[in-house]
Design a protein around this motif. Structure first.
Motif, PDB file in Angstrom:
ATOM      1  N   PHE A 153      21.353  45.776 -60.165  1.00 58.57           N
ATOM      2  CA  PHE A 153      22.031  44.880 -59.231  1.00 58.57           C
ATOM      3  C   PHE A 153      22.638  45.599 -58.034  1.00 58.57           C
ATOM      4  N   LEU A 154      22.605  46.935 -58.055  1.00 53.86           N
ATOM      5  CA  LEU A 154      22.996  47.686 -56.862  1.00 53.86           C
ATOM      6  C   LEU A 154      21.783  48.091 -56.028  1.00 53.86           C
ATOM      7  N   SER A 155      20.597  47.811 -56.550  1.00 58.83           N
ATOM      8  CA  SER A 155      19.373  48.169 -55.836  1.00 58.83           C
ATOM      9  C   SER A 155      18.904  47.014 -54.954  1.00 58.83           C
ATOM     10  N   GLU A 156      17.914  47.300 -54.127  1.00 61.02           N
ATOM     11  CA  GLU A 156      17.363  46.270 -53.243  1.00 61.02           C
ATOM     12  C   GLU A 156      16.511  45.264 -54.008  1.00 61.02           C
ATOM     13  N   GLY A 157      16.063  45.617 -55.204  1.00 65.81           N
ATOM     14  CA  GLY A 157      15.220  44.723 -55.987  1.00 65.81           C
ATOM     15  C   GLY A 157      16.001  43.848 -56.951  1.00 65.81           C
ATOM     16  N   ALA A 158      17.288  43.661 -56.708  1.00 69.33           N
ATOM     17  CA  ALA A 158      18.103  42.838 -57.601  1.00 69.33           C
ATOM     18  C   ALA A 158      17.609  41.394 -57.617  1.00 69.33           C
ATOM     19  N   PRO A 159      17.622  40.716 -58.766  1.00 65.01           N
ATOM     20  CA  PRO A 159      17.177  39.320 -58.855  1.00 65.01           C
ATOM     21  C   PRO A 159      17.954  38.412 -57.909  1.00 65.01           C
ATOM     22  N   PHE A 160      19.239  38.693 -57.726  1.00 64.09           N
ATOM     23  CA  PHE A 160      20.081  37.956 -56.773  1.00 64.09           C
ATOM     24  C   PHE A 160      21.218  38.877 -56.362  1.00 64.09           C
ATOM     25  N   HIS A 161      21.862  38.531 -55.260  1.00 64.06           N
ATOM     26  CA  HIS A 161      22.880  39.418 -54.704  1.00 64.06           C
ATOM     27  C   HIS A 161      24.208  39.237 -55.444  1.00 64.06           C
ATOM     28  N   PHE A 162      24.494  40.150 -56.322  1.00 65.29           N
ATOM     29  CA  PHE A 162      25.776  40.175 -57.028  1.00 65.29           C
ATOM     30  C   PHE A 162      25.962  41.600 -57.539  1.00 65.29           C
ATOM     31  N   PRO A 163      26.438  42.524 -56.682  1.00 66.94           N
ATOM     32  CA  PRO A 163      26.546  43.938 -57.073  1.00 66.94           C
ATOM     33  C   PRO A 163      27.380  44.151 -58.326  1.00 66.94           C
ATOM     34  N   GLY A 164      28.358  43.288 -58.563  1.00 67.45           N
ATOM     35  CA  GLY A 164      29.217  43.466 -59.726  1.00 67.45           C
ATOM     36  C   GLY A 164      28.796  42.667 -60.932  1.00 67.45           C
ATOM     37  N   PHE A 165      27.522  42.297 -61.022  1.00 69.94           N
ATOM     38  CA  PHE A 165      27.066  41.451 -62.120  1.00 69.94           C
ATOM     39  C   PHE A 165      27.277  42.111 -63.480  1.00 69.94           C
ATOM     40  N   SER A 166      27.037  43.421 -63.579  1.00 70.64           N
ATOM     41  CA  SER A 166      27.213  44.101 -64.873  1.00 70.64           C
ATOM     42  C   SER A 166      28.677  44.079 -65.289  1.00 70.64           C
ATOM     43  N   ILE A 167      29.583  44.155 -64.312  1.00 66.86           N
ATOM     44  CA  ILE A 167      31.014  44.128 -64.629  1.00 66.86           C
ATOM     45  C   ILE A 167      31.431  42.735 -65.091  1.00 66.86           C
ATOM     46  N   ILE A 168      30.832  41.689 -64.492  1.00 69.45           N
ATOM     47  CA  ILE A 168      31.171  40.332 -64.946  1.00 69.45           C
ATOM     48  C   ILE A 168      30.654  40.107 -66.367  1.00 69.45           C
ATOM     49  N   CYS A 169      29.551  40.752 -66.732  1.00 74.09           N
ATOM     50  CA  CYS A 169      29.055  40.672 -68.111  1.00 74.09           C
ATOM     51  C   CYS A 169      30.055  41.319 -69.073  1.00 74.09           C
ATOM     52  N   ILE A 170      30.661  42.424 -68.640  1.00 77.42           N
ATOM     53  CA  ILE A 170      31.699  43.054 -69.446  1.00 77.42           C
ATOM     54  C   ILE A 170      32.891  42.113 -69.593  1.00 77.42           C
ATOM     55  N   ALA A 171      33.229  41.421 -68.491  1.00 79.38           N
ATOM     56  CA  ALA A 171      34.328  40.455 -68.543  1.00 79.38           C
ATOM     57  C   ALA A 171      34.052  39.352 -69.565  1.00 79.38           C
ATOM     58  N   ILE A 172      32.792  38.939 -69.654  1.00 79.76           N
ATOM     59  CA  ILE A 172      32.426  37.890 -70.616  1.00 79.76           C
ATOM     60  C   ILE A 172      32.612  38.390 -72.050  1.00 79.76           C
ATOM     61  N   THR A 173      32.209  39.644 -72.314  1.00 85.76           N
ATOM     62  CA  THR A 173      32.395  40.199 -73.657  1.00 85.76           C
ATOM     63  C   THR A 173      33.880  40.311 -74.000  1.00 85.76           C
ATOM     64  N   LEU A 174      34.690  40.653 -73.008  1.00 84.26           N
ATOM     65  CA  LEU A 174      36.129  40.732 -73.230  1.00 84.26           C
ATOM     66  C   LEU A 174      36.727  39.349 -73.493  1.00 84.26           C
ATOM     67  N   MET A 175      36.195  38.335 -72.822  1.00 82.15           N
ATOM     68  CA  MET A 175      36.667  36.979 -73.064  1.00 82.15           C
ATOM     69  C   MET A 175      36.316  36.531 -74.488  1.00 82.15           C
ATOM     70  N   ILE A 176      35.136  36.922 -74.963  1.00 81.11           N
ATOM     71  CA  ILE A 176      34.759  36.614 -76.348  1.00 81.11           C
ATOM     72  C   ILE A 176      35.727  37.286 -77.319  1.00 81.11           C
ATOM     73  N   ALA A 177      36.069  38.558 -77.027  1.00 79.47           N
ATOM     74  CA  ALA A 177      37.031  39.266 -77.868  1.00 79.47           C
ATOM     75  C   ALA A 177      38.397  38.586 -77.823  1.00 79.47           C
ATOM     76  N   PHE A 178      38.789  38.102 -76.645  1.00 80.02           N
ATOM     77  CA  PHE A 178      40.066  37.394 -76.510  1.00 80.02           C
ATOM     78  C   PHE A 178      40.088  36.132 -77.372  1.00 80.02           C
ATOM     79  N   ILE A 179      39.001  35.375 -77.344  1.00 83.56           N
ATOM     80  CA  ILE A 179      38.927  34.144 -78.150  1.00 83.56           C
ATOM     81  C   ILE A 179      38.999  34.472 -79.633  1.00 83.56           C
ATOM     82  N   GLN A 180      38.321  35.547 -80.035  1.00 84.11           N
ATOM     83  CA  GLN A 180      38.371  35.957 -81.441  1.00 84.11           C
ATOM     84  C   GLN A 180      39.776  36.397 -81.843  1.00 84.11           C
ATOM     85  N   SER A 181      40.489  37.036 -80.926  1.00 88.57           N
ATOM     86  CA  SER A 181      41.845  37.493 -81.247  1.00 88.57           C
ATOM     87  C   SER A 181      42.787  36.333 -81.508  1.00 88.57           C
ATOM     88  N   LEU A 182      42.510  35.179 -80.892  1.00 88.74           N
ATOM     89  CA  LEU A 182      43.356  34.005 -81.106  1.00 88.74           C
ATOM     90  C   LEU A 182      43.213  33.459 -82.522  1.00 88.74           C
TER      91      LEU A 182
END
Length: 363
Positions: free
Chosen positions: A317-346
């Motif tokens: 996603f930092l390359s010119e061949g990215a499927p769509f323009h979102f340089p921080g897409f991998s970081i948002i995926c990490i955010a999603i995993t953290l949100m799953i962990a947050f829900i489990q912690s509840l």
């Protein structure tokens, strides 16, 4: 070079994942001080090599010894220190103690970063070698051995007891790196370098800010919140803050955003010591080393797997061949995993109780 570093991290991570439970288990049988001596002594060797000389041959020797010693030492000192605290502190005070230990670790990291920033390379390694030697001598002379007794507090407070949800919410006073909170998000450094052209000085500034914030929060803020909030809620708060932290990085539109996001570190550093405290309460007095070692092993395994998943995604996603323009897409995926962990912690407070927990004695 990036590929070599990645492979090295994987080798060390796999070695650590295997060694941590073993070292923790051995400390339950032979004592914390005896086992703590091994990683503290081994960690001196790579530092001493570069303190003597920094020619090519010495660097290769450092590289080889660093790889081997990190497989045993990386995380084991912290793991055994946590087990030692669990041996000597009531479960009601462990959350605060674990948080303070994390704060001291963050403070040490800040001091190390400052030393590396202002001292010459040769002098920095000499100082590091001396401090490490001093730590071993101090530990051997002044630290009392801790071998858990067969009888003690046991599993004093399970994550949940039937019909006690209200108690946990209102009266739970059991709440309890390197780099600040959760060490670092995989691929984050690579992302900042490619996205905003960060150099080593900017990385050092970010790590210093994060380390200072983590130190203040863990030493002074977390102990005040333990009694009224509890480690379960602190874990949830820390995970939610980590998710917000990752989202801010993923959508960062300017180079100042990562600096501003450091404010979130004040809260996200609650999660690791809270998790350790919860695990500590589920283990008996002769299982603290094993429990902390297993957590450290799982973290090491996660550090191996995360780059394999997120580094290629970051590159794509930092390359010119990215499927769509979102340089921080991998970081948002990490955010999603953290949100799953947050829900489990509840859901932690709703786990079924055990018979051992019901018959345990409170310290």
């Amino acid at each position: 070079m990036l590929v070599i570093e990645l492979r090295l991290m994987q080798i060390i991570g796999l070695g650590t994942a295997l060694m941590m439970p073993i070292i923790g288990n051995l400390s339950d049988q032979y004592g914390r001080k005896a086992l703590l001596t091994l990683p503290m002594t081994l960690s001196i060797i790579p530092l001493a090599i570069l303190a003597c000389n920094r020619t090519t041959n010495y660097f290769y020797a450092y590289f080889a010894f660093k790889t081997l010693t990190d497989m045993v030492c990386q995380g084991s000192i912290n793991c055994l220190a946590l087990a030692y605290l669990a041996d000597n502190i009531s479960y009601r005070q462990r959350a605060s103690a674990f948080g303070i230990l994390a704060g001291v670790t963050s403070a040490a990291y800040v001091c190390g970063t400052l030393a590396a920033r202002f001292l010459s390379t040769g002098l920095a390694f000499q100082v590091a070698t001396f401090v490490s030697l001093f730590a071993v001598v101090y530990m051997r002379i002044f630290l009392e051995e801790s071998i858990p007794a067969d009888q003690g507090e046991g599993i004093t407070q399970p994550i949940l007891k039937e019909g006690e949800e209200d108690n946990i919410i209102q009266n739970d006073d059991n709440a309890p790196t390197k780099v600040p909170p959760f060490k670092k998000i995989p691929s984050l450094g690579y992302y900042l370098k490619a996205r905003f052209h960060f150099n080593k000085n900017q990385f050092a500034d970010l790590m210093l800010i994060g380390g200072i914030v983590a130190t203040i929060s863990q030493l002074f803020i977390m102990p005040l919140l333990v009694s009224p909030i509890g480690d379960g809620r602190l874990l949830s708060i820390g995970l939610f803050a980590s998710c917000v932290y990752a989202i801010l990085y993923s959508i960062a539109w300017s180079a100042w955003v990562p600096y501003a996001a450091a404010a979130v570190s004040t809260v996200m550093v609650f999660a690791p010591p809270s998790l350790r405290s919860i695990a500590s309460r589920q283990a008996g007095p002769r299982e603290q080393g094993k429990a902390q070692g297993c957590i450290s092993g799982i973290l090491s395994l996660a550090n191996v797997m995360a780059p394999l998943i997120f580094s290629p995604l970051t590159s794509l996603f930092l390359s010119e061949g990215a499927p769509f323009h979102f340089p921080g897409f991998s970081i948002i995926c990490i955010a999603i995993t953290l949100m799953i962990a947050f829900i489990q912690s509840l859901m932690i407070g709703r786990a079924p109780s055990t018979s051992n927990a019901e018959n345990s004695t409170e310290v």
